[in-house]
Design a protein around this motif. Structure first.
Motif, PDB file in Angstrom:
ATOM      1  N   PRO A  99       0.809  -1.223   0.000  1.00 32.71           N
ATOM      2  CA  PRO A  99       0.000   0.000   0.000  1.00 32.71           C
ATOM      3  C   PRO A  99       0.845   1.278   0.000  1.00 32.71           C
ATOM      4  N   ALA A 100       1.992   1.271   0.709  1.00 35.09           N
ATOM      5  CA  ALA A 100       2.847   2.459   0.739  1.00 35.09           C
ATOM      6  C   ALA A 100       3.473   2.720  -0.620  1.00 35.09           C
ATOM      7  N   VAL A 101       3.965   1.669  -1.275  1.00 37.64           N
ATOM      8  CA  VAL A 101       4.559   1.832  -2.612  1.00 37.64           C
ATOM      9  C   VAL A 101       3.522   2.378  -3.589  1.00 37.64           C
ATOM     10  N   ASP A 102       2.308   1.840  -3.530  1.00 40.50           N
ATOM     11  CA  ASP A 102       1.245   2.314  -4.431  1.00 40.50           C
ATOM     12  C   ASP A 102       0.922   3.785  -4.172  1.00 40.50           C
ATOM     13  N   ALA A 103       0.844   4.165  -2.898  1.00 36.95           N
ATOM     14  CA  ALA A 103       0.460   5.534  -2.558  1.00 36.95           C
ATOM     15  C   ALA A 103       1.548   6.542  -2.885  1.00 36.95           C
ATOM     16  N   LEU A 104       2.797   6.100  -2.956  1.00 39.90           N
ATOM     17  CA  LEU A 104       3.915   7.016  -3.221  1.00 39.90           C
ATOM     18  C   LEU A 104       4.397   6.942  -4.657  1.00 39.90           C
ATOM     19  N   GLN A 105       3.674   6.256  -5.503  1.00 35.44           N
ATOM     20  CA  GLN A 105       4.079   6.089  -6.899  1.00 35.44           C
ATOM     21  C   GLN A 105       4.335   7.439  -7.566  1.00 35.44           C
ATOM     22  N   GLY A 106       5.502   7.567  -8.177  1.00 37.53           N
ATOM     23  CA  GLY A 106       5.836   8.773  -8.917  1.00 37.53           C
ATOM     24  C   GLY A 106       6.381   9.915  -8.092  1.00 37.53           C
ATOM     25  N   THR A 107       6.510   9.737  -6.777  1.00 35.79           N
ATOM     26  CA  THR A 107       6.979  10.832  -5.924  1.00 35.79           C
ATOM     27  C   THR A 107       8.482  10.818  -5.686  1.00 35.79           C
ATOM     28  N   GLY A 108       9.099   9.654  -5.828  1.00 33.51           N
ATOM     29  CA  GLY A 108      10.514   9.528  -5.485  1.00 33.51           C
ATOM     30  C   GLY A 108      10.759   9.313  -4.007  1.00 33.51           C
ATOM     31  N   ILE A 109       9.698   9.319  -3.190  1.00 35.09           N
ATOM     32  CA  ILE A 109       9.846   9.076  -1.749  1.00 35.09           C
ATOM     33  C   ILE A 109      10.014   7.577  -1.531  1.00 35.09           C
ATOM     34  N   PRO A 110      11.109   7.138  -0.911  1.00 36.77           N
ATOM     35  CA  PRO A 110      11.309   5.706  -0.720  1.00 36.77           C
ATOM     36  C   PRO A 110      10.457   5.146   0.409  1.00 36.77           C
TER      37      PRO A 110
END
Length: 307
Positions: A99-110
Motif C-alpha cells: 500500500p505504501a509503494v502504491d500511494a507514493l508512486q511517482g513521488t521519489g519518496i522511498p
C-alpha cells in the motif's frame, strides 16, 4: 570491510564529559526567525514518517503517505518558497509495503521497512534473512534491521559482525539502517563499539532505537554514535548516515539534533541521504511552528493532524 578488533576494543566513552557536552547544547544554540524556518524545513526533508502499530491498515498507510507527499499545508509551503518539500521516507511493517509503494508512486519518496524480527530481533535466523528478501522484493528501498543485543552484552563482536554483514548482503540494492537499540546496550562504551562493528559490516546508517525501548534517542547516545561515524569517515573515507528514533516529538528537539550534527559532522550530513529522524508526531509540531512563522499566530494541533 573486515572486522578490526583492535579498533573495536580501543573504543572508550567518558560518560560525564559526554553528558556535559550534550547538556550545554540547548543553551548554546538558539535558532530564530528565518533561520529557524529553514532548519525546520530541512528537518522535514529528513523525517522517516513512521507508523508501526498493530492496527495499521492500508487506509491509514495511504493517509500517512498523503502527508508524506504534502507534509505542510500548501499555502505555508508556497509562503516559504518550498512547494515541492517532502519527507525523507515512509517507514512501515512488511505487510504495509505494498500500500505504501502504491500511494507514493511517482513521488521519489522511498519506502522503508522494519525487518529481522523487529523490534526484539529474536526470530529464527533464517526467517530474519528471508524477511529482508521479501521486503526488498515487495518494493522497500530501505531496510531497518535490528541487531542481536545479546552479542553486545556478552562482548561477542565477531557474531555481531557476521550477522550484520549477512543482513547487509541480504539487503542487496536496498540501503540498510542498523538499529542498535541503545537503551538496551548497558553502557555508552557498548554503544560506541556496536556502532563501529555495524559500520564495518556495511551498514549504510546506524540508528539509535526501535522506538519500543524504555529509553530511546538521547543527545549523549547521539554524540557517541556521531563521533564514531566521524572517526569511521576519517579512517576509511566512507560516509555512514545517522538516524535518531523514538521520543523526538518537538520541533525544538529536532533543532538540537540538527545543531549537533552540524557541529560534529558538518553540513554534508544535513541531507536526507545521511541523516533521518525516525518520528511519527514530530511533523505536526514542526508544521505548527512554520505556521507561526508565516502568520504570527499559533494554531491548534488538531489543524495539523497526522494520518
Amino acid at each position: 570491510m573486515p572486522l578490526d578488533m583492535a579498533w573495536v576494543r580501543s573504543a572508550r566513552a567518558n560518560t560525564s564529559a559526554i553528558e556535559r557536552r550534550a547538556a550545554t547544547l540547548p543553551g548554546r544554540r538558539s535558532i530564530k526567525k528565518d533561520w529557524q524556518a529553514a532548519w525546520l524545513a530541512r528537518a522535514i526533508s529528513c523525517i522517516d514518517l513512521t507508523t508501526l502499530a498493530g492496527d495499521d491498515t492500508p487506509g491509514r498507510v495511504a493517509r500517512l503517505c498523503a502527508k508524506a507527499r504534502r507534509p505542510v499545508a500548501p499555502e505555508l509551503l508556497d509562503a516559504l518558497g518550498l512547494p515541492d518539500l517532502t519527507v525523507g521516507a515512509v517507514c512501515v511493517y512488511h505487510d504495509m509495503i505494498g500500500p505504501a509503494v502504491d500511494a507514493l508512486q511517482g513521488t521519489g519518496i522511498p519506502v522503508a521497512a522494519v525487518s529481522t524480527g523487529f523490534p526484539a530481533g529474536l526470530s529464527p535466523w533464517h526467517l530474519r534473512l528471508a524477511e529482508i528478501g521479501e521486503s526488498v522484493a515487495a518494493g522497500a528501498r530501505e531496510i531497518d534491521i535490528v541487531i542481536s543485543r545479546r552479542h553486545v552484552l556478552t562482548g561477542d563482536w565477531q557474531a555481531l559482525y557476521d550477522e550484520t554483514r549477512a543482513m547487509r548482503e541480504a539487503c542487496g540494492p536496498a540501503h540498510m539502517k542498523a538499529i542498535l537499540a541503545t537503551g538496551e546496550l548497558g553502557t555508552l562504551r557498548n554503544v560506541a563499539r556496536a556502532s563501529y562493528v555495524a559500520m564495518m559490516a556495511g551498514a549504510d546508517f546506524i540508528k539509535t532505537s526501535t522506538g519500543k525501548e524504555s529509553v530511546n534517542a538521547t543527545l549523549p547516545v547521539s554524540l557517541v554514535m556521531i563521533r564514531a561515524i566521524r572517526e569511521f569517515h576519517e579512517r576509511t573515507g566512507i560516509r555512514v548516515g545517522y538516524k535518531p528514533a523514538g521520543g523526538i516529538s518537538k520541533a525544538k528537539d529536532a533543532l538540537m539534533y540538527l545543531a549537533l550534527i552540524k557541529e560534529e559532522l558538518g553540513d554534508r550530513w544535513l541531507r536526507p541521504d545521511l541523516f533521518r529522524f525516525g518520528a511519527s508526531s514530530l511533523l505536526g509540531d514542526i508544521e505548527r511552528q512554520l505556521e507561526h512563522h508565516v502568520t504570527g499566530a499559533y494554531s491548534a494541533s488538531w489543524r495539523h493532524a497526522l494520518a
